[in-house]
Design an enzyme around this catalytic site. Sequence first.
Site, PDB file in Angstrom:
ATOM      1  N   CYS A  56       0.815  -1.203   0.000  1.00 28.52           N
ATOM      2  CA  CYS A  56       0.000   0.000   0.000  1.00 28.52           C
ATOM      3  C   CYS A  56       0.855   1.263   0.000  1.00 28.52           C
ATOM      4  O   CYS A  56       0.384   2.339  -0.370  1.00 28.52           O
ATOM      5  CB  CYS A  56      -0.947   0.015   1.203  1.00 28.52           C
ATOM      6  SG  CYS A  56      -0.117  -0.081   2.800  1.00 28.52           S
ATOM      7  N   ASN A  57       2.106   1.140   0.406  1.00 29.13           N
ATOM      8  CA  ASN A  57       2.972   2.320   0.494  1.00 29.13           C
ATOM      9  C   ASN A  57       4.020   2.425  -0.597  1.00 29.13           C
ATOM     10  O   ASN A  57       4.667   3.457  -0.727  1.00 29.13           O
ATOM     11  CB  ASN A  57       3.689   2.348   1.853  1.00 29.13           C
ATOM     12  CG  ASN A  57       2.762   2.702   2.985  1.00 29.13           C
ATOM     13  OD1 ASN A  57       1.781   3.404   2.795  1.00 29.13           O
ATOM     14  ND2 ASN A  57       3.051   2.196   4.168  1.00 29.13           N
ATOM     15  N   ARG A  58       4.207   1.363  -1.389  1.00 28.74           N
ATOM     16  CA  ARG A  58       5.284   1.417  -2.379  1.00 28.74           C
ATOM     17  C   ARG A  58       5.079   0.403  -3.489  1.00 28.74           C
ATOM     18  O   ARG A  58       4.416  -0.623  -3.305  1.00 28.74           O
ATOM     19  CB  ARG A  58       6.631   1.158  -1.712  1.00 28.74           C
ATOM     20  CG  ARG A  58       6.866  -0.290  -1.323  1.00 28.74           C
ATOM     21  CD  ARG A  58       8.199  -0.497  -0.614  1.00 28.74           C
ATOM     22  NE  ARG A  58       8.235   0.205   0.656  1.00 28.74           N
ATOM     23  CZ  ARG A  58       9.007   1.256   0.914  1.00 28.74           C
ATOM     24  NH1 ARG A  58       9.826   1.712  -0.014  1.00 28.74           N
ATOM     25  NH2 ARG A  58       8.972   1.837   2.101  1.00 28.74           N
ATOM     26  N   GLN A 124       6.128  -8.951   3.466  1.00 27.73           N
ATOM     27  CA  GLN A 124       5.691  -8.620   2.110  1.00 27.73           C
ATOM     28  C   GLN A 124       6.842  -8.783   1.114  1.00 27.73           C
ATOM     29  O   GLN A 124       6.632  -9.235  -0.012  1.00 27.73           O
ATOM     30  CB  GLN A 124       5.156  -7.185   2.094  1.00 27.73           C
ATOM     31  CG  GLN A 124       3.861  -7.023   2.871  1.00 27.73           C
ATOM     32  CD  GLN A 124       3.486  -5.569   3.102  1.00 27.73           C
ATOM     33  OE1 GLN A 124       4.356  -4.697   3.258  1.00 27.73           O
ATOM     34  NE2 GLN A 124       2.196  -5.277   3.133  1.00 27.73           N
ATOM     35  N   GLY A 193     -12.807  -7.078   3.196  1.00 23.27           N
ATOM     36  CA  GLY A 193     -11.618  -7.803   2.787  1.00 23.27           C
ATOM     37  C   GLY A 193     -11.261  -8.829   3.855  1.00 23.27           C
ATOM     38  O   GLY A 193     -11.832  -8.824   4.946  1.00 23.27           O
ATOM     39  N   GLY A 195      -7.654 -10.034   3.947  1.00 21.84           N
ATOM     40  CA  GLY A 195      -6.222 -10.220   3.797  1.00 21.84           C
ATOM     41  C   GLY A 195      -5.451  -9.921   5.076  1.00 21.84           C
ATOM     42  O   GLY A 195      -6.029  -9.743   6.156  1.00 21.84           O
TER      43      GLY A 195
END
Length: 424
Positions: A56-58, A124, A193, A195
């Site tokens: 979500c950030n990169r 991640q 969601g 996840g």
Amino acid sequence: MSVWALGLNHTTAPLDLRGRFAFALDQIAPTLHSLRSSFAGNSSHPQVEAAIISTCNRTEIYCASEHIALDHTFGWLAQSGGVAPALLRSHAYTLHDDEAARHAFRVASGLDSMVLGEAQILGQMKDAVRAAETAGALGSTLNQLFQRSFAVAKEVRTATEIGAHSISMAAAAVRLAGQLFEDLRKTRVLFVGAGEMIDLAATHFAAKEPKAIAIANRTLERGEKLASRFGGEAMRLADLPARLAEFDIVISCTASTLPIIGLGAVERALKARKHRPMFMVDLAVPRDIEPEVKALEDIYLYTVDDLAQVVQQGQANRQAAVAQAEVIIDAGVQSFMHWLGQRGTVPLIQQLNAQADEWRATEMARARKLLAKGESVDAVLEAMSRGLTQKMMHGAMAELHAGDAASREQTAQTLSRLFLRKER
């Protein structure tokens, strides 16, 4: 061998632009295939290793090949996101070799995250590496880069207090919700969601013992599995618009490429609630909730970027740990660059070994023939050793007699270092 990286993150690009380059985990393999295929027609880059990290950030692309090809990578990424290369360049960063390694190590260690020291990014990255490996896109160079980044991250977390007092996105959402609602035990919370991020958020909110918890997910079975852990209920995503009004708090994070909670649905929910306030958090990139929702009265909508102020609190207390972490990372970068430099000699080493094997095989075959003819063992061994020595020294001797005086002197010094070393 060279390594390069191209990326954009929460500090360089706005949320909506990042959303154009967000790849779900199941999209990584075909995306990597597309990227590597784009290099296929370029003779300078016949085999390019590649990996993509998308959170979500990169979104970051790491590549390795004999020659750096940043311009080509830029063009491919801009095309995949449907934006002009100039726009992408204005929000992206590029790194190569030691800079790329240092960046990867900092990301894995949580030093480049919105939440300083957070551990989720490491998982991640490991998922991204497994996806690249499964897709056949991960070669020895990138594999070495990422395995070393994981080792550095482990050392940073073990040797420093970089993760102490960190505030996760989920914890920040709970904190903000607590500012709006006096008692979270009286609220009804909906998670959209199922996840990892929703799992984390649900864990944090469940600790506050809300009146009700519900999970809305495209796959009902997965939603039921998560809901059962928190004593909640599961619903289909299709039922969300009709039931939205029941909930005071809505936390959404799906892999949808389009918003799944629209302005109209929220307006109808507010009307049914008689304009009692709703707290909404959109943790998805691209967005799950239409941005226009934020303008509605009685709606308190936060995106991942809006949470930055909250999660940055306590940063100053960890600056000493950051300095310690940077020392560990610097050592890791030097080690990786030394390894990468040695990789350049691998083809030569392979050629030397092949040549030596060929000479050995030739002399062994000749020795066997002499033995078969009845020659003495001592004579055969003498001939074989002399033959090997002559083959090994022939090139060196030829170089000593070739070229001008300066080149002969340089050759002599090199041969002295190689062949006249004293045993210690």
